[in-house]
Design a protein around this motif. Structure first.
Motif, PDB file in Angstrom:
ATOM      1  N   UNK A   1      -5.756 -18.670   5.111  1.00  0.00           N
ATOM      2  CA  UNK A   1      -5.200 -19.032   6.418  1.00  0.00           C
ATOM      3  C   UNK A   1      -3.710 -19.366   6.292  1.00  0.00           C
ATOM      4  N   UNK A   2      -3.305 -19.904   5.135  1.00  0.00           N
ATOM      5  CA  UNK A   2      -1.872 -20.225   4.929  1.00  0.00           C
ATOM      6  C   UNK A   2      -1.048 -18.964   4.717  1.00  0.00           C
ATOM      7  N   UNK A   3      -1.711 -17.909   4.397  1.00  0.00           N
ATOM      8  CA  UNK A   3      -0.978 -16.700   4.019  1.00  0.00           C
ATOM      9  C   UNK A   3      -0.857 -15.686   5.139  1.00  0.00           C
ATOM     10  N   UNK A   4      -1.373 -16.039   6.314  1.00  0.00           N
ATOM     11  CA  UNK A   4      -1.369 -15.055   7.409  1.00  0.00           C
ATOM     12  C   UNK A   4       0.044 -14.642   7.810  1.00  0.00           C
ATOM     13  N   UNK A   5       0.216 -13.330   8.033  1.00  0.00           N
ATOM     14  CA  UNK A   5       1.461 -12.834   8.618  1.00  0.00           C
ATOM     15  C   UNK A   5       2.641 -12.691   7.686  1.00  0.00           C
ATOM     16  N   UNK A   6       2.456 -12.942   6.418  1.00  0.00           N
ATOM     17  CA  UNK A   6       3.611 -12.895   5.507  1.00  0.00           C
ATOM     18  C   UNK A   6       3.928 -11.455   5.080  1.00  0.00           C
ATOM     19  N   UNK A   7       5.140 -11.313   4.562  1.00  0.00           N
ATOM     20  CA  UNK A   7       5.518 -10.021   3.966  1.00  0.00           C
ATOM     21  C   UNK A   7       5.790 -10.250   2.487  1.00  0.00           C
ATOM     22  N   UNK A   8       5.058  -9.525   1.653  1.00  0.00           N
ATOM     23  CA  UNK A   8       5.270  -9.590   0.206  1.00  0.00           C
ATOM     24  C   UNK A   8       5.826  -8.231  -0.212  1.00  0.00           C
ATOM     25  N   UNK A   9       7.005  -8.245  -0.814  1.00  0.00           N
ATOM     26  CA  UNK A   9       7.661  -6.986  -1.186  1.00  0.00           C
ATOM     27  C   UNK A   9       7.674  -6.850  -2.704  1.00  0.00           C
ATOM     28  N   UNK A  10       7.296  -5.669  -3.167  1.00  0.00           N
ATOM     29  CA  UNK A  10       7.254  -5.403  -4.616  1.00  0.00           C
ATOM     30  C   UNK A  10       8.072  -4.163  -4.926  1.00  0.00           C
ATOM     31  N   UNK A  11       9.049  -4.300  -5.799  1.00  0.00           N
ATOM     32  CA  UNK A  11       9.819  -3.132  -6.249  1.00  0.00           C
ATOM     33  C   UNK A  11       9.685  -2.988  -7.758  1.00  0.00           C
ATOM     34  N   UNK A  12      10.115  -1.845  -8.242  1.00  0.00           N
ATOM     35  CA  UNK A  12      10.088  -1.606  -9.684  1.00  0.00           C
ATOM     36  C   UNK A  12      10.141  -0.118  -9.932  1.00  0.00           C
ATOM     37  N   UNK A  13      10.373   0.252 -11.196  1.00  0.00           N
ATOM     38  CA  UNK A  13      10.473   1.683 -11.503  1.00  0.00           C
ATOM     39  C   UNK A  13       9.113   2.364 -11.467  1.00  0.00           C
ATOM     40  N   UNK A  14       9.170   3.668 -11.496  1.00  0.00           N
ATOM     41  CA  UNK A  14       7.961   4.480 -11.467  1.00  0.00           C
ATOM     42  C   UNK A  14       7.076   4.165 -12.674  1.00  0.00           C
ATOM     43  N   UNK A  15       5.785   3.933 -12.424  1.00  0.00           N
ATOM     44  CA  UNK A  15       4.846   3.673 -13.521  1.00  0.00           C
ATOM     45  C   UNK A  15       4.771   2.219 -13.951  1.00  0.00           C
ATOM     46  N   UNK A  16       5.413   1.334 -13.189  1.00  0.00           N
ATOM     47  CA  UNK A  16       5.354  -0.088 -13.575  1.00  0.00           C
ATOM     48  C   UNK A  16       4.054  -0.730 -13.114  1.00  0.00           C
ATOM     49  N   UNK A  17       3.235   0.039 -12.409  1.00  0.00           N
ATOM     50  CA  UNK A  17       1.945  -0.484 -11.946  1.00  0.00           C
ATOM     51  C   UNK A  17       2.011  -1.013 -10.526  1.00  0.00           C
ATOM     52  N   UNK A  18       3.125  -0.700  -9.844  1.00  0.00           N
ATOM     53  CA  UNK A  18       3.334  -1.220  -8.484  1.00  0.00           C
ATOM     54  C   UNK A  18       2.228  -0.821  -7.523  1.00  0.00           C
ATOM     55  N   UNK A  19       1.913   0.485  -7.502  1.00  0.00           N
ATOM     56  CA  UNK A  19       0.987   0.978  -6.467  1.00  0.00           C
ATOM     57  C   UNK A  19      -0.370   0.314  -6.576  1.00  0.00           C
ATOM     58  N   UNK A  20      -0.943   0.330  -7.783  1.00  0.00           N
ATOM     59  CA  UNK A  20      -2.286  -0.249  -7.936  1.00  0.00           C
ATOM     60  C   UNK A  20      -2.233  -1.750  -7.696  1.00  0.00           C
ATOM     61  N   UNK A  21      -1.205  -2.393  -8.226  1.00  0.00           N
ATOM     62  CA  UNK A  21      -1.087  -3.837  -8.039  1.00  0.00           C
ATOM     63  C   UNK A  21      -0.962  -4.170  -6.556  1.00  0.00           C
ATOM     64  N   UNK A  22      -0.096  -3.442  -5.860  1.00  0.00           N
ATOM     65  CA  UNK A  22       0.125  -3.716  -4.429  1.00  0.00           C
ATOM     66  C   UNK A  22      -1.158  -3.469  -3.632  1.00  0.00           C
TER      67      UNK A  22
END
Ligand code: DC
Length: 233
Positions: free
Chosen positions: A9-30
């Motif tokens: 409930x505390x986390x509703x509506x937030x934006x979490x942004x993740x950047x990094x190079x290709x293959x850093x695991x961003x897609x699966x993690x996100x």
């Protein structure tokens, strides 16, 4: 092991942004993070890939920024969750596999380097995130797209480690390639993405840097959940 608990409930509506190079695991993690939070997963790289596929299929040269930007403004690109898979629809057609092809991968850096293409895409990405509750992932989500994001993360890993992960992904898709080829491609794209003139890949000053070289995907997600718990107490 029990997954770490979160006060959603505390986390509703937030934006979490993740950047990094290709293959850093961003897609699966996100994607996994979005699932844990009940958030929408915004894969900005998939949008550039879908546009690149559109360009290939409609003979738009990767150097024609103006024509690409016009397409970026009007071509329908949508996301649909299908169990664990984030499906990407281009003009209503499922292109989730096609946008990962070697042809698209080879041209996407050039297509995404145009200023006018980026402007059109950023506008669409902000529109998709207008209600919050989003985990966005890409190269410029922490710096350009969502500079006011509630939380910023920069994921990193060594080129060799990233090449190894990509090799496994490709094998799962039935594409045969070598570690050397993948490492060379990753280095080439790193250089292109971090040295381009418009929105190069950089670490935002206020981003949490997470080196994933020795982490499993579950480890990465747990690590980020710990960070989230400490930030949004
Ligand atoms: O994350 P990915 O490999 O699917 O991204 C594909 C390409 O798109 C990558 O070479 C860089 C580009 N990209 C970008 O320029 N900006 C983003 N926000 C996301 C991806």
């Amino acid at each position: 092991m029990q997954p770490l608990r979160l006060n959603l409930s505390r986390l509703k509506g937030k934006i979490i942004a993740i950047d990094g190079p290709s293959g850093s695991g961003k897609s699966t993690t996100a994607r996994l993070l979005a699932d844990r939070l009940g958030y929408f997963y915004l894969d900005t790289g998939a949008m550039y890939r879908a546009l690149t596929l559109f360009a290939i299929e409609h003979d738009i040269p990767p150097l024609d920024g103006r024509a690409l930007a016009a397409a970026a403004q009007r071509v329908p690109i949508e996301f649909h969750r299908d169990g664990e898979v984030n499906r990407v629809l281009l003009n209503g057609v499922d292109v989730s596999e096609k946008i990962r092809s070697v042809d698209v991968t080879q041209h996407v850096s050039e297509v995404s380097a145009h200023k006018e293409v980026r402007e059109a895409m950023v506008a669409r990405q902000r529109q998709l995130a207008k209600n919050g509750s989003v985990v966005a992932e890409g190269r410029d989500t922490t710096t350009v797209v969502f500079p006011e994001a509630d939380m910023k993360i920069y994921l990193d890993a060594s080129p060799r480690q990233r090449a190894q992960r990509r090799l496994l992904d490709m094998a799962r898709m039935g594409i045969s390639t070598t570690l050397e080829e993948q490492e060379a491609d990753i280095k080439r794209r790193d250089e292109y993405d971090s040295q381009r003139q418009h929105s190069p890949l950089t670490k935002a000053r206020d981003a949490y840097v997470v080196d994933t070289s020795t982490m499993t995907i579950e480890g990465q997600v747990d690590h980020i959940i710990q960070l989230i718990r400490s930030i949004f107490k």
